[in-house]
Structures are given as C-alpha cells and as structure tokens.
Design a protein around this motif. Structure first.
Motif, PDB file in Angstrom:
ATOM      1  N   THR A 129       0.613  -2.858  -1.858  1.00  0.00           N
ATOM      2  CA  THR A 129       0.636  -1.697  -2.749  1.00  0.00           C
ATOM      3  C   THR A 129      -0.448  -0.714  -2.342  1.00  0.00           C
ATOM      4  O   THR A 129      -1.597  -1.104  -2.100  1.00  0.00           O
ATOM      5  CB  THR A 129       0.409  -2.113  -4.206  1.00  0.00           C
ATOM      6  OG1 THR A 129       1.444  -3.024  -4.589  1.00  0.00           O
ATOM      7  CG2 THR A 129       0.454  -0.899  -5.134  1.00  0.00           C
ATOM      8  N   GLN A 130      -0.095   0.577  -2.254  1.00  0.00           N
ATOM      9  CA  GLN A 130      -1.072   1.594  -1.900  1.00  0.00           C
ATOM     10  C   GLN A 130      -1.730   2.147  -3.152  1.00  0.00           C
ATOM     11  O   GLN A 130      -1.057   2.576  -4.082  1.00  0.00           O
ATOM     12  CB  GLN A 130      -0.411   2.747  -1.128  1.00  0.00           C
ATOM     13  CG  GLN A 130      -1.401   3.805  -0.663  1.00  0.00           C
ATOM     14  CD  GLN A 130      -0.744   4.881   0.187  1.00  0.00           C
ATOM     15  OE1 GLN A 130       0.470   4.922   0.327  1.00  0.00           O
ATOM     16  NE2 GLN A 130      -1.557   5.762   0.756  1.00  0.00           N
ATOM     17  N   HIS A 131      -3.031   2.106  -3.196  1.00  0.00           N
ATOM     18  CA  HIS A 131      -3.801   2.651  -4.308  1.00  0.00           C
ATOM     19  C   HIS A 131      -4.518   3.905  -3.816  1.00  0.00           C
ATOM     20  O   HIS A 131      -5.225   3.868  -2.805  1.00  0.00           O
ATOM     21  CB  HIS A 131      -4.811   1.616  -4.804  1.00  0.00           C
ATOM     22  CG  HIS A 131      -4.183   0.325  -5.225  1.00  0.00           C
ATOM     23  ND1 HIS A 131      -3.396   0.202  -6.358  1.00  0.00           N
ATOM     24  CD2 HIS A 131      -4.203  -0.904  -4.650  1.00  0.00           C
ATOM     25  CE1 HIS A 131      -2.981  -1.034  -6.480  1.00  0.00           C
ATOM     26  NE2 HIS A 131      -3.444  -1.740  -5.451  1.00  0.00           N
ATOM     27  N   THR A 132      -4.364   5.022  -4.537  1.00  0.00           N
ATOM     28  CA  THR A 132      -4.862   6.321  -4.095  1.00  0.00           C
ATOM     29  C   THR A 132      -5.739   6.958  -5.154  1.00  0.00           C
ATOM     30  O   THR A 132      -5.477   6.828  -6.349  1.00  0.00           O
ATOM     31  CB  THR A 132      -3.698   7.268  -3.767  1.00  0.00           C
ATOM     32  OG1 THR A 132      -2.837   6.630  -2.810  1.00  0.00           O
ATOM     33  CG2 THR A 132      -4.192   8.584  -3.191  1.00  0.00           C
TER      34      THR A 132
ATOM     35  N   SER B 293      -5.876   2.028  -9.278  1.00  0.00           N
ATOM     36  CA  SER B 293      -6.585   2.798  -8.257  1.00  0.00           C
ATOM     37  C   SER B 293      -8.076   2.873  -8.559  1.00  0.00           C
ATOM     38  O   SER B 293      -8.915   2.824  -7.663  1.00  0.00           O
ATOM     39  CB  SER B 293      -5.988   4.206  -8.128  1.00  0.00           C
ATOM     40  OG  SER B 293      -6.268   4.997  -9.273  1.00  0.00           O
TER      41      SER B 293
ATOM     42  N   VAL C 218      -4.424  -0.043   0.986  1.00  0.00           N
ATOM     43  CA  VAL C 218      -3.235  -0.861   0.762  1.00  0.00           C
ATOM     44  C   VAL C 218      -3.701  -2.281   0.502  1.00  0.00           C
ATOM     45  O   VAL C 218      -4.385  -2.891   1.334  1.00  0.00           O
ATOM     46  CB  VAL C 218      -2.281  -0.810   1.961  1.00  0.00           C
ATOM     47  CG1 VAL C 218      -1.094  -1.759   1.741  1.00  0.00           C
ATOM     48  CG2 VAL C 218      -1.788   0.612   2.190  1.00  0.00           C
TER      49      VAL C 218
ATOM     50  N   THR D 217      -4.878  11.319   3.350  1.00  0.00           N
ATOM     51  CA  THR D 217      -5.221   9.974   2.918  1.00  0.00           C
ATOM     52  C   THR D 217      -5.576   9.138   4.124  1.00  0.00           C
ATOM     53  O   THR D 217      -5.223   9.439   5.255  1.00  0.00           O
ATOM     54  CB  THR D 217      -4.046   9.293   2.172  1.00  0.00           C
ATOM     55  OG1 THR D 217      -2.945   9.146   3.074  1.00  0.00           O
ATOM     56  CG2 THR D 217      -3.610  10.097   0.974  1.00  0.00           C
TER      57      THR D 217
ATOM     58  N   GLN E  21       2.098   8.422  -4.516  1.00  0.00           N
ATOM     59  CA  GLN E  21       0.645   8.536  -4.552  1.00  0.00           C
ATOM     60  C   GLN E  21       0.142   9.497  -5.620  1.00  0.00           C
ATOM     61  O   GLN E  21      -0.925   9.262  -6.205  1.00  0.00           O
ATOM     62  CB  GLN E  21       0.117   9.012  -3.190  1.00  0.00           C
ATOM     63  CG  GLN E  21       0.309   8.042  -2.048  1.00  0.00           C
ATOM     64  CD  GLN E  21       1.729   8.071  -1.514  1.00  0.00           C
ATOM     65  OE1 GLN E  21       2.401   9.109  -1.542  1.00  0.00           O
ATOM     66  NE2 GLN E  21       2.190   6.932  -1.016  1.00  0.00           N
TER      67      GLN E  21
ATOM     68  N   SER F 100      -7.332   6.184   0.105  1.00  0.00           N
ATOM     69  CA  SER F 100      -6.431   5.138  -0.374  1.00  0.00           C
ATOM     70  C   SER F 100      -6.695   3.823   0.346  1.00  0.00           C
ATOM     71  O   SER F 100      -7.361   3.774   1.381  1.00  0.00           O
ATOM     72  CB  SER F 100      -4.967   5.543  -0.164  1.00  0.00           C
ATOM     73  OG  SER F 100      -4.658   5.604   1.217  1.00  0.00           O
TER      74      SER F 100
ATOM     75  N   LYS G 176      -6.554   4.834   5.167  1.00  0.00           N
ATOM     76  CA  LYS G 176      -6.668   3.450   4.741  1.00  0.00           C
ATOM     77  C   LYS G 176      -8.129   3.051   4.768  1.00  0.00           C
ATOM     78  O   LYS G 176      -8.786   3.216   5.768  1.00  0.00           O
ATOM     79  CB  LYS G 176      -5.872   2.583   5.709  1.00  0.00           C
ATOM     80  CG  LYS G 176      -5.516   1.205   5.210  1.00  0.00           C
ATOM     81  CD  LYS G 176      -4.678   0.532   6.259  1.00  0.00           C
ATOM     82  CE  LYS G 176      -3.987  -0.673   5.726  1.00  0.00           C
ATOM     83  NZ  LYS G 176      -3.147  -1.296   6.748  1.00  0.00           N
TER      84      LYS G 176
END
Length: 339
Positions: free
Chosen positions: A126-129, A165, A122, A10, A318, A120, A12
């Motif tokens: 919040t982390q979106h994958t 996501s 952030v 992953t 994730q 992904s 950013k």
C-alpha cells in the motif's frame, strides 16, 4: 498519474534520499508571429528533477539584450486566452521597471525558497502519501566561479491524507535521522554537476536565451520534446522552473511571460491566488486528461513570479481532487555573508 509525475512529485522513502537523486514586446512580436509556429528537432539534454532548488547567478552580473516593451498578440485562437494574455502583458511591462538586485564585492545573492512536495512510502503493498516541506537558502557570490553555499533544511511532514499516511510519516521520522545539510561547491557544481537549463549550464542559458518570445518558446519546445504530459504543459512548467530561480534578469522575465502568452491552453485560473501567505494572479494550464494543472502565480504590479504550484484536479489513489500537491515560493535579496 504517469511515470513523470511520480518522479516529480513523489518518491519512495525507505531511507533518506541523497540530494544527488532529487531535484513567457514585444515590439517586434507581430513580425515574429507571421512565421510558422514550428518545433525544431529534438536537442538532447540532461534534465534535472524539478525538486532541485538550485538558483542561478546574480542577475546584475549577466550580459543582457535589449529591453522588451510589451506583448502584442493577434486576433487569433492560438495561444493563451485573451484574459491570460492581458495579465501576462501587464507583467511583462511591469518587470522591465523592476530593478534587478546588484551584488557588490564580497556580497552574495541569496535565494530563500519555501517548498512543499509529495513524499510517499510503499508498505505491505500500500502506498502512503503526505506533503512535506523542502525549504532551502542558496548563496551565490559576486564572482560566480567562487564557492556557492546551499543550505538544505530537513523535511517536515505537514499534510496527511489518512491516518495511515500520518502513521507512516511518523514512523519514518522515528527511524531515520532528519536529512538536512549545508553543501558547498565552486561555481554551484553541487554534487559534481552544475544545474542545467535548455541544454546549458544556467548562467550560459540566461545569457544565451532569446529575448524574442516566439524564438524562446521554440527553443523551449525543442529542448523539452517528449517530456511532460503535453508539449504545452511542459513548456509552461519549464518557464515556471526558470522564473522560480529568483535571479532571471528583467528582459528575460519579460520574454518568458511573452512566451507563456503564446502557449495554447494557458488561462487565468485565480485572480487572487495565495501561496505561502503571498497573493497574486494564477496563470495555468491543464494536462490533456484534465487530471492535473500547472500554475504560475504572478505579482502583476512588479512582474515578479511569486511562486508555482501543481494541483490535482481529479481524485487519485494518492490525493483528493483539488489538492495542491506541490508548490514553491522564493524571495531574492543581497546579503553580506554566507553560512
């Protein structure tokens, strides 16, 4: 998920990321097995990101050693399971009979790679994958010192794990230009540096790597010490990285399968694994915490590796359990021109 996995699978995405930041008889084996299974001292090397899909030069032009004739394993609990060792033995024998491509004057070895990796972002803590394609075609000239061409296709989001996501991926697509490019470099030194394997440029690594499975595995352990979740998992990952280049000559492919047969914990995980529409036998190893598994998928009849994949075995923030979080396949052919 440890820091290494985060780096591999992953990233950013606040803006498009430049490529510079991305990216296993044998006849004498019985005598070798009598040696102590030791791991030499660490050899310092530059380690490329697994995302790099740069392949090596034409196999036919390489200087190779004597052909391997099969994997002979002792009655011992060490190494892969009996079932996995048998599959790897069959693949090692078959690969010797598979002709390597011959690249004529003015032609190119073309490695067509389809790949999917995790991406992904952030946002607001919040982390979106999601999973996105990273396909490419690499063209290697007969004279490897001449210009190589690497066509990198734009990423396309293909799998989402939540509505959020999907929305995040769509927002990025709207706000940034698709990242795809054609890169050219003499000798494959894309972005200022040729790809490295086992501490050497890949052409040199292919020529110099031992064709004895135990010696080859010892070298892999030495040059990957401290990497990955465990030495065994990292060794199979390294073998997968080498095989998926699509240009490893037959006797070295055979030795790599032999080395994989000597790795503790390697087992058959699926006798009919399908990846990108192609089916083969999946050989894999789990991480010590049983959270992740690295597989290589082999066409036993030809000895060629169809592809490789990483699967999440446990639910994480994730990915749901059972998700294939990354995979690659590649096919090699000889073509008359490059873009």
């Amino acid at each position: 998920m440890n820091e290494l996995q985060l780096l591999k699978e992953t990233r950013k995405i606040d803006s498009p990321v430049p490529a510079a930041s991305l990216d296993r008889g044998l006849a004498q084996l019985m005598s070798t097995i009598e040696k102590d299974t030791r791991r030499p001292s660490k050899t310092k090397r530059w380690s490329r990101p697994r995302r790099s899909l740069i392949a090596v030069a034409a196999a036919a032009a390489l200087v190779v050693g004597p052909m391997a004739v099969g994997i002979i394993l002792p009655d011992s609990p060490q190494g892969a399971t009996a079932e996995a060792a048998e599959i790897l033995d069959e693949a090692a024998l078959a690969t010797i009979e598979t002709a390597d491509p011959i690249v004529g004057a003015g032609q190119y070895l073309m490695i067509d790679t389809n790949a999917v990796y995790g991406s992904s972002i952030v946002h607001d803590g919040t982390q979106h994958t999601w999973l996105a394609t990273q396909d490419s075609q690499l063209y290697i000239p007969t004279d490897r010192s001449e210009e190589w061409v690497w066509v990198r296709e734009p990423e396309v989001p293909v799998t989402f794990f939540s509505d959020e996501s999907r929305e995040a991926a769509e927002e990025i697509s709207k706000s940034t230009e698709p990242f795809g490019q054609t890169v050219r470099a003499p000798g494959g030194g894309f972005y200022g540096s040729p790809q490295q394997f086992l501490g050497k440029p890949l052409d040199d690594a292919i020529q110099d790597s031992p064709r004895d499975p135990q010696e080859l595995l010892d070298l892999i352990y030495a040059t990957t010490e401290g990497e990955g979740w465990s030495p065994e998992q990292q060794a199979l990952t390294t073998i997968a990285d080498f095989l998926r280049t699509g240009a490893v000559p037959a006797n070295l492919r055979s030795a790599l399968y032999g080395a994989a047969a000597l790795i503790d914990g390697v087992e058959v995980v699926d006798e009919s694994a399908t990846i990108d529409g192609r089916s083969g036998t999946a050989i894999g190893i789990e991480t010590p915490d049983h959270a992740w598994r690295q597989d290589i998928i082999i066409d036993v009849e030809t000895g060629l590796m169809i592809g490789e994949r990483v699967t999440s075995l446990k639910t994480t923030p994730q990915y749901p359990a059972g998700t294939v979080i990354s995979w690659t396949t590649s096919e090699t052919s000889v073509v008359d021109f490059a873009p």
